[in-house]
Design an enzyme around this catalytic site. Sequence first.
Site, PDB file in Angstrom:
ATOM      1  N   CYS A   2     -22.685   5.851 -12.824  1.00 44.18           N
ATOM      2  CA  CYS A   2     -23.643   5.542 -13.882  1.00 44.18           C
ATOM      3  C   CYS A   2     -23.635   4.059 -14.236  1.00 44.18           C
ATOM      4  CB  CYS A   2     -23.301   6.321 -15.129  1.00 44.18           C
ATOM      5  SG  CYS A   2     -23.059   8.070 -14.848  1.00 44.18           S
ATOM      6  N   ARG A  27     -24.989   1.073  -7.501  1.00 42.61           N
ATOM      7  CA  ARG A  27     -23.837   1.900  -7.850  1.00 42.61           C
ATOM      8  C   ARG A  27     -24.071   3.382  -7.554  1.00 42.61           C
ATOM      9  NH1 ARG A  27     -20.459  -0.505 -11.991  1.00 42.61           N
ATOM     10  NH2 ARG A  27     -20.079   1.564 -12.804  1.00 42.61           N
ATOM     11  N   TRP A  73     -25.429   9.277 -12.717  1.00 43.97           N
ATOM     12  CA  TRP A  73     -24.961   9.984 -11.518  1.00 43.97           C
ATOM     13  C   TRP A  73     -24.335  11.267 -12.034  1.00 43.97           C
ATOM     14  CZ3 TRP A  73     -20.423  11.684  -9.047  1.00 43.97           C
ATOM     15  CH2 TRP A  73     -20.488  11.823  -7.658  1.00 43.97           C
ATOM     16  N   ASN A  97     -21.106   6.222 -20.033  1.00 41.66           N
ATOM     17  CA  ASN A  97     -20.470   6.369 -18.720  1.00 41.66           C
ATOM     18  C   ASN A  97     -19.095   6.979 -18.933  1.00 41.66           C
ATOM     19  OD1 ASN A  97     -22.589   5.048 -17.588  1.00 41.66           O
ATOM     20  ND2 ASN A  97     -21.428   3.243 -16.919  1.00 41.66           N
ATOM     21  N   GLY A  98     -18.681   7.842 -18.020  1.00 40.57           N
ATOM     22  CA  GLY A  98     -17.359   8.449 -18.131  1.00 40.57           C
ATOM     23  C   GLY A  98     -17.484   9.935 -18.417  1.00 40.57           C
ATOM     24  N   GLU A 451     -12.353   3.994   9.907  1.00 47.06           N
ATOM     25  CA  GLU A 451     -13.318   3.209   9.142  1.00 47.06           C
ATOM     26  C   GLU A 451     -14.679   3.175   9.856  1.00 47.06           C
ATOM     27  OE1 GLU A 451     -13.825   2.193   6.317  1.00 47.06           O
ATOM     28  OE2 GLU A 451     -15.242   0.550   6.429  1.00 47.06           O
ATOM     29  N   LYS A 455     -18.079   4.589   8.220  1.00 48.93           N
ATOM     30  CA  LYS A 455     -19.241   3.702   8.053  1.00 48.93           C
ATOM     31  C   LYS A 455     -20.480   4.369   8.647  1.00 48.93           C
ATOM     32  CE  LYS A 455     -18.556   1.427   5.958  1.00 48.93           C
ATOM     33  NZ  LYS A 455     -17.611   1.000   4.993  1.00 48.93           N
ATOM     34  N   GLU A 458     -21.592   7.592   6.606  1.00 48.75           N
ATOM     35  CA  GLU A 458     -22.130   7.388   5.261  1.00 48.75           C
ATOM     36  C   GLU A 458     -23.523   6.773   5.271  1.00 48.75           C
ATOM     37  OE1 GLU A 458     -19.441   5.229   2.602  1.00 48.75           O
ATOM     38  OE2 GLU A 458     -18.971   3.767   4.131  1.00 48.75           O
ATOM     39  N   HIS A 474      -6.856  19.045  21.654  1.00 49.60           N
ATOM     40  CA  HIS A 474      -6.304  20.236  20.999  1.00 49.60           C
ATOM     41  C   HIS A 474      -7.363  20.952  20.169  1.00 49.60           C
ATOM     42  CE1 HIS A 474      -2.330  19.379  22.452  1.00 49.60           C
ATOM     43  NE2 HIS A 474      -2.456  18.112  22.043  1.00 49.60           N
ATOM     44  N   LYS A 570     -21.168   3.714  -5.515  1.00 49.82           N
ATOM     45  CA  LYS A 570     -20.380   2.538  -5.133  1.00 49.82           C
ATOM     46  C   LYS A 570     -19.030   2.524  -5.844  1.00 49.82           C
ATOM     47  CE  LYS A 570     -19.864  -1.663  -3.406  1.00 49.82           C
ATOM     48  NZ  LYS A 570     -19.422  -1.596  -2.003  1.00 49.82           N
TER      49      LYS A 570
HETATM   50  C1  G6P Z   1     -16.608   4.732  -2.877  1.00 47.29           C
HETATM   51  C2  G6P Z   1     -17.328   3.738  -1.989  1.00 47.29           C
HETATM   52  C3  G6P Z   1     -16.433   3.344  -0.817  1.00 47.29           C
HETATM   53  C4  G6P Z   1     -15.121   2.789  -1.342  1.00 47.29           C
HETATM   54  C5  G6P Z   1     -14.425   3.784  -2.279  1.00 47.29           C
HETATM   55  C6  G6P Z   1     -13.270   3.130  -3.022  1.00 47.29           C
HETATM   56  O1  G6P Z   1     -16.458   5.946  -2.215  1.00 47.29           O
HETATM   57  O2  G6P Z   1     -18.524   4.291  -1.520  1.00 47.29           O
HETATM   58  O3  G6P Z   1     -17.087   2.342  -0.045  1.00 47.29           O
HETATM   59  O4  G6P Z   1     -14.288   2.500  -0.262  1.00 47.29           O
HETATM   60  O5  G6P Z   1     -15.330   4.234  -3.284  1.00 47.29           O
HETATM   61  O6  G6P Z   1     -13.789   2.168  -3.890  1.00 47.29           O
HETATM   62  P1  G6P Z   1     -12.974   0.931  -4.438  1.00 47.29           P
HETATM   63  O7  G6P Z   1     -13.906   0.237  -5.382  1.00 47.29           O
HETATM   64  O8  G6P Z   1     -11.766   1.498  -5.126  1.00 47.29           O
HETATM   65  O9  G6P Z   1     -12.598   0.094  -3.268  1.00 47.29           O
END
Ligand code: G6P
Length: 575
Positions: A2, A27, A73, A97-98, A451, A455, A458, A474, A570
């Site tokens: 949010c 975000r 969100w 937010n929260g 990673e 990537k 997502e 396996h 985000k």
């Molecule tokens: C979300 C983002 C990721 C990120 C993760 C941790 O899932 O989409 O890209 O790696 O949060 O976020 P941070 O701000 O703690 O690195």
Amino acid sequence: MCGIVGYIGKNRAIPVVLSGLKNLEYRGYDSAGIAYVLNNKIKIKKEKGKLDNLVDKVNSDIDSFLAIGHTRWATHGEPSVVNAHPHCVGSITLVHNGIIENYDELREEIDYQAVGETDSEVLAAYIDYLYKQEKDILKVLNKLKSILKGSYAIGLIVNNDDSLYCLRKDSPLIIGLGNGENFIASDVPAILEYTNKYYILDNGEYAKVLKDDVKVYLDGKEVKKKVNTFEFDITSAQKNNYKHFMLKEIHDQREALYNTLKSYEGVVLPDLRKYDGITIVGCGSAYYVGMCVKDDYEKVLNVKVDVEIASEFRYKRVILSKKHLVIVISQSGETADTLASLMKAKTLGVDTLAIVNVVGSSIAREAKEVLYIKAGVEKAVATTKAFTCQLLLLLMLVYNKNNYQKFTDLIKDVEITLAKEEYLSSLAKSIYKYNDVFFLGRLRDYAMCLEGSLKLKEVSYIHSEAYAAGELKHGTISLIEEGTPVIAIITDKEIADKTVSNVKEVKARGAYTIVITNQVVPNDIADVLINIDIEAVYLPIIVIIYLQIIAYYVALERGCDIDKPRNLAKSVTVE
Ligand code: G6P
């Protein structure tokens, strides 16, 4: 997640709040709303879906000089107009937010019949209930600290009161300081078009914001706040001429990595040799950064290094010696699980070190020691430059003294890699039509695969898995069909032959193989061979940039919403 934006000042409030929300779109959210004051009345507009739906419904030319806005969100209750913020009950209109954990108790206490399903609506009702008794909003805000359980950043306006109020606990909130105008926001990019000066509200603080005055309080007493200045060029948070923030941020890496390197030149970094064990904690890509450095750390420091997912670590039974170090990694510095893991480490009495991008964020402030990466604002949900800067800083921590010169070579190699963008975009054309893509590697190469696979899935929504190369047979090898793309990473000389054999196994079953390597491998194992002609401690950074570019172009071919993939946020400030 949010986003909150509030404005009070000499200019029209609605366009400022809407453009602030636009700058927080990255975000992630699923509905949006705004409340503004017009002729002493509070008006509210809310819409489901994209912010543009709201922008189309609100007249920006209205002479309102006080407004609060929100992008939501969904956590409690589905995305809908009724659940969207702002929430208005009686004299109180707020954005939140929260999560208010005891909202059900509060609702019962005041016998409130809720219209929607959110904790935030109950929060508005409860504040209104207290306000009716106290008739002084600052007194009410002071009381809330001992009543509310959970996390909150709240922006609030009150009927017949031309002020903007806010408060926070465990959810970020800043107050932007302008000239004849002031702002509140959950994140700095929301205010950068107007000012780069801001206060960071601390836990338990609340504030009354007027157009030319801001008063911050804690426990009924006014507190003096330090003015922070956003140190990057404002254009660093803009898309400039790129089609997407993700592509822009992939290109930003040259400068971001350089800034990270430069800012630690001559600086004595913490000595990790004094610890007898290290645990690295993070979520998502930040967790994978830890995975990528684990082997280097164990080799150089000769201690056991565990890498933990924060949402697991926080609830796990852990026994740590007094000479243990917990390193938390977080771009935003606000990820709820990572913050909780940090607090747990502190309770266990061990040293904590945070690797963070956002200055003044909760994790940065709670850790015993903090090292900032210098990635600048990262807006695409899928992290790119923050990931490689975190990786760089963690590698600098163990290799600094002997490898500084080599690290500066990194920038040249980043440039060479970025120059391969066109070639990699053509490669994406051979992948994008498939439903599954597998990544194979061993040890550190496997960590890079994790990673790369994250990537890709997502941003492109292709199902993808990363496998420790020897493990595929396996079970998962049953999914390899004629043409299934398999991306293999082979950069570890000692075990290169082993991974080569695993690539042969998938090739024999029809896989389309893309091999990224700095080793000499048999030509016939790869449909596409990408030779990275470097042997360096920072090699993972380069490999990851290849994988980022491939993921981006595959998503582009598939027409995905690259900067804001569905369902993702985000900054994940709830569990
Ligand atoms: C979300 C983002 C990721 C990120 C993760 C941790 O899932 O989409 O890209 O790696 O949060 O976020 P941070 O701000 O703690 O690195």
